[in-house]
Design a protein around this motif. Structure first.
Motif, PDB file in Angstrom:
ATOM      1  N   ASP A  67       1.037   0.977   1.667  1.00 13.04           N
ATOM      2  CA  ASP A  67       0.149   1.451   0.603  1.00 13.04           C
ATOM      3  C   ASP A  67       0.652   1.050  -0.777  1.00 13.04           C
ATOM      4  N   GLY A  68       1.806   0.383  -0.809  1.00 13.34           N
ATOM      5  CA  GLY A  68       2.465   0.123  -2.084  1.00 13.34           C
ATOM      6  C   GLY A  68       1.603  -0.618  -3.086  1.00 13.34           C
ATOM      7  N   TYR A  94      -4.237  -4.827   7.020  1.00 17.51           N
ATOM      8  CA  TYR A  94      -3.580  -5.075   5.738  1.00 17.51           C
ATOM      9  C   TYR A  94      -2.515  -4.015   5.490  1.00 17.51           C
ATOM     10  N   ARG A  95      -2.868  -2.775   5.752  1.00 20.59           N
ATOM     11  CA  ARG A  95      -1.930  -1.684   5.500  1.00 20.59           C
ATOM     12  C   ARG A  95      -0.725  -1.756   6.424  1.00 20.59           C
ATOM     13  N   ALA A 138     -12.220  -4.167   0.354  1.00 16.17           N
ATOM     14  CA  ALA A 138     -12.335  -3.931   1.801  1.00 16.17           C
ATOM     15  C   ALA A 138     -11.022  -4.275   2.498  1.00 16.17           C
ATOM     16  N   VAL A 139     -10.383  -5.363   2.050  1.00 14.60           N
ATOM     17  CA  VAL A 139      -9.118  -5.757   2.668  1.00 14.60           C
ATOM     18  C   VAL A 139      -8.035  -4.717   2.375  1.00 14.60           C
ATOM     19  N   LEU A 140      -8.026  -4.205   1.155  1.00 12.49           N
ATOM     20  CA  LEU A 140      -7.035  -3.179   0.813  1.00 12.49           C
ATOM     21  C   LEU A 140      -7.132  -1.962   1.723  1.00 12.49           C
ATOM     22  N   CYS A 160      -5.991 -12.470   4.718  1.00  6.89           N
ATOM     23  CA  CYS A 160      -4.662 -11.921   4.966  1.00  6.89           C
ATOM     24  C   CYS A 160      -4.090 -12.640   6.186  1.00  6.89           C
ATOM     25  N   LEU A 161      -2.993 -13.343   5.949  1.00  3.37           N
ATOM     26  CA  LEU A 161      -2.462 -14.246   6.971  1.00  3.37           C
ATOM     27  C   LEU A 161      -1.129 -13.736   7.499  1.00  3.37           C
TER      28      LEU A 161
END
Ligand SMILES: Nc1ncnc2c1ncn2[C@@H]1O[C@H](COP(=O)(O)OP(=O)(O)O)[C@@H](O)[C@H]1O
Ligand SMILES: [Mg+2]
Length: 275
Positions: free
Chosen positions: A230-231, A224-225, A217-219, A204-205
């Motif tokens: 959460d979309g 990330y959030r 895990a990234v979600l 995630c950049l």
């Protein structure tokens, strides 16, 4: 402690590795201190908001941009196949698919034909590039990248402008091709919900690496959030639903390739411009 449980083979040298690279454009910092590596056969997806430096990172990996700081190491003789984000071909310029695929390296007619068949556009050689649908065009770009016999296939938002079934079909093709060839895949994608089933690792950049790891895990990662909210969870659920019903599409029956992928909507091209 349980050290012996992790008795895996020693990790092979990565195909490509960046160490703390910095890239700026005339006063604007696009990437700062980005370190990552891609191993043999791995599928890595890079996500990030528009303007977060994804394409810049790809161009640096390809050697098209030189970082101002840090370093990039490539395995000796590394072959890369590249599907660019935007490839505008002048509609007034006559260019057949066969001609396009012969640039910069000519291949035999048989090789070209087999590749076009493989990517789901059999017999497209004599078509004009300008006459292809969006889905067909992307498949021709993929064919061109694969003709380089890459150890790593790099795709920068390859499904931009495709509709949902077209997107799912394209990524399914990528997944199959990777299995057949064992090449690594690095793709930039906003379609995390579609690609995550096949992705080993997500990066995630946002000018820097915000978070990195297995897709689920990234979600869950707060970084990330914070970026995406959460979309995408909802979109992921939607995809799982779709996926349950899409097995009848081109599942290796060897016929009708490409037809269901040919829908093209060119109304979202303005989505990707960084402000
Ligand atoms: N050739 C360029 N000249 C100046 N600024 C650029 C250039 N390419 C990209 N940028 C800027 O660098 C930042 C990152 O761009 P880019 O790597 O294209 O992001 P992404 O692919 O994530 O949308 C953006 O702010 C963009 O406007
Ligand atoms: Mg980009």
């Amino acid at each position: 402690m349980n050290v012996a449980v992790q008795a895996k083979a020693p990790a092979a040298a990565p195909l490509i590795r960046t160490r703390q690279i910095d890239i700026g454009y005339a006063g604007l910092v696009a990437l700062k201190g980005v370190s990552l590596q891609i191993a043999k056969g791995e599928i890595v997806t890079v996500i990030g908001p528009n303007g977060s430096g994804k394409s810049t990172l790809i161009k640096a990996l390809l050697g098209l941009i030189e970082p101002q700081g840090g370093s990039i190491e490539r395995a000796p003789g590394l072959t890369i196949g590249y599907v660019p984000q935007n490839l505008a071909i002048d509609a007034n310029l006559p260019m057949t698919v066969a001609r396009f695929l012969s640039l910069p390296v000519r291949h035999s007619a048989g090789t070209t034909a087999a590749m076009l068949e493989r990517v789901g556009v059999p017999g497209a050689q004599s078509k004009q590039m300008a006459d292809l649908s969006g889905g067909q065009f992307q498949r021709v770009l993929l064919a061109r990248a694969l003709l380089a016999n890459p150890q790593i296939l790099i795709l920068d938002e390859p499904t931009q402008g495709l509709d949902q079934p077209g997107i799912a079909a394209f990524y399914k093709l990528i997944e199959e091709v990777r299995k057949e060839r064992g090449c690594a895949v690095l793709m930039v994608s906003h379609d995390l919900h579609v690609v995550m089933r096949a992705t080993d690792r997500v990066i995630c950049l946002n000018g820097h690496v915000c978070c990195e790891g297995a897709p689920d895990a990234v979600l869950e990662a707060p970084e990330y959030r914070a970026l995406f909210g959460d979309g995408t969870r909802g979109a992921f659920a939607l995809y799982q639903h779709h996926h349950d019903h899409s097995h009848d599409q081109g599942e290796g029956h060897g016929h009708d390739h490409g037809h269901q992928h040919a829908h093209y909507h060119d109304h979202d091209h303005d989505n990707d411009h960084a402000g």
